[in-house]
Design an enzyme around this catalytic site. Sequence first.
Site, PDB file in Angstrom:
ATOM      1  CG  MET A   1      45.526  36.208  44.478  1.00  0.00           C
ATOM      2  SD  MET A   1      45.581  37.600  45.483  1.00  0.00           S
ATOM      3  CE  MET A   1      44.071  38.875  44.850  1.00  0.00           C
ATOM      4  CB  CYS A   2      42.734  33.797  39.825  1.00  0.00           C
ATOM      5  SG  CYS A   2      41.071  33.008  40.496  1.00  0.00           S
ATOM      6  N   GLY A   3      41.209  35.978  39.312  1.00  0.00           N
ATOM      7  CA  GLY A   3      40.071  37.060  39.143  1.00  0.00           C
ATOM      8  C   GLY A   3      39.001  36.918  40.057  1.00  0.00           C
TER       9      GLY A   3
ATOM     10  CD1 TRP B   1      41.753  42.436  39.992  1.00  0.00           C
ATOM     11  CD2 TRP B   1      43.282  42.556  41.538  1.00  0.00           C
ATOM     12  NE1 TRP B   1      42.394  43.715  39.943  1.00  0.00           N
ATOM     13  CE2 TRP B   1      43.108  43.921  40.946  1.00  0.00           C
ATOM     14  CE3 TRP B   1      43.984  42.215  42.701  1.00  0.00           C
ATOM     15  CZ2 TRP B   1      43.932  44.833  41.189  1.00  0.00           C
ATOM     16  CZ3 TRP B   1      44.682  43.755  42.881  1.00  0.00           C
ATOM     17  CH2 TRP B   1      44.646  44.581  42.442  1.00  0.00           C
TER      18      TRP B   1
END
Length: 295
Positions: free
Chosen positions: A247-249, A278
């Site tokens: 996952m990331c932004g 996120w």
Amino acid sequence: MSKRAIKLLSPLSYRGLLSARSDARVIPIDGSWYMPNNPKDAVRDFKTERLPNSKYFNLDAVKDNKSSYPHMLPSLKQFNEAASVLGLRKDDKLIIYDRVGNFSAPRVAWTFQTFGHDNVYLLNNYPLYQTYSYPTETRPLENISPTTYESEEFDSNAVLSFEEIIQIVSNPDTRSNYNILDARSYDRFTGESPEPRPGLPSGHALGAKSLPFSKVLDSNNVFLPPQQIKEIVKSLELDIEKPTIVMCGTGVTACILKTALDSIDFNKKGIQVYDGSWTEYSQRADPELIVKGTA
């Protein structure tokens, strides 16, 4: 969990692919995209210079427009329509790249794979290609003749929904059965730095480990050699016998981590991208599932 691997292609190998005899067309795809706080214009840059015969895939346009979260995967129908407008065929060999080197292109490569396009390669990378003085194209863009692109496949094992990740992280026993990696910067992961999107809290999902995407790239945004990536994986005590969630932004740079893990065959149990990442998690998860600091 999806075991499909994103294939890296050096500039030299790309040139060799162009000269190889094949019934399939080789089509470069510029998947450049910039963060909202970056003043660069990816479309303008594409019109200025690109790999010869490139098409531009717009991450900000080919997405689920009904979602309030950025870059969520489009429907199969919408994807087919977008590929048709670009004049693509199902048997094309697609070479995905972006101007940064490896930033948004892995997300575009992952998107095509998720919708069942088999011949997908990631150029590693465009700035390196430019240093060799290989051909680029600056002439005005020509009109594209649309095709009828008809994929009937969506790999649901490649992507994770909010409901699915909440089921995983909210149960300690279930959570321990996964590697969960967050590609954002360490300061955003710990909550020390703000998110680039106003109003979003920083921090991380319960059970996640920090692996900023920049750690798997060199100073020129070329993927590190496999042995160095293996050392990073070892330092994080990741378990190859467990499935992995990245996952990331907004689900873009998470695909950089997926590509890095693919390059060392760390997909034995599969790798999934949490699409909402996120941006969705921080707004929908219960407070007890959001962590500040390193714990």
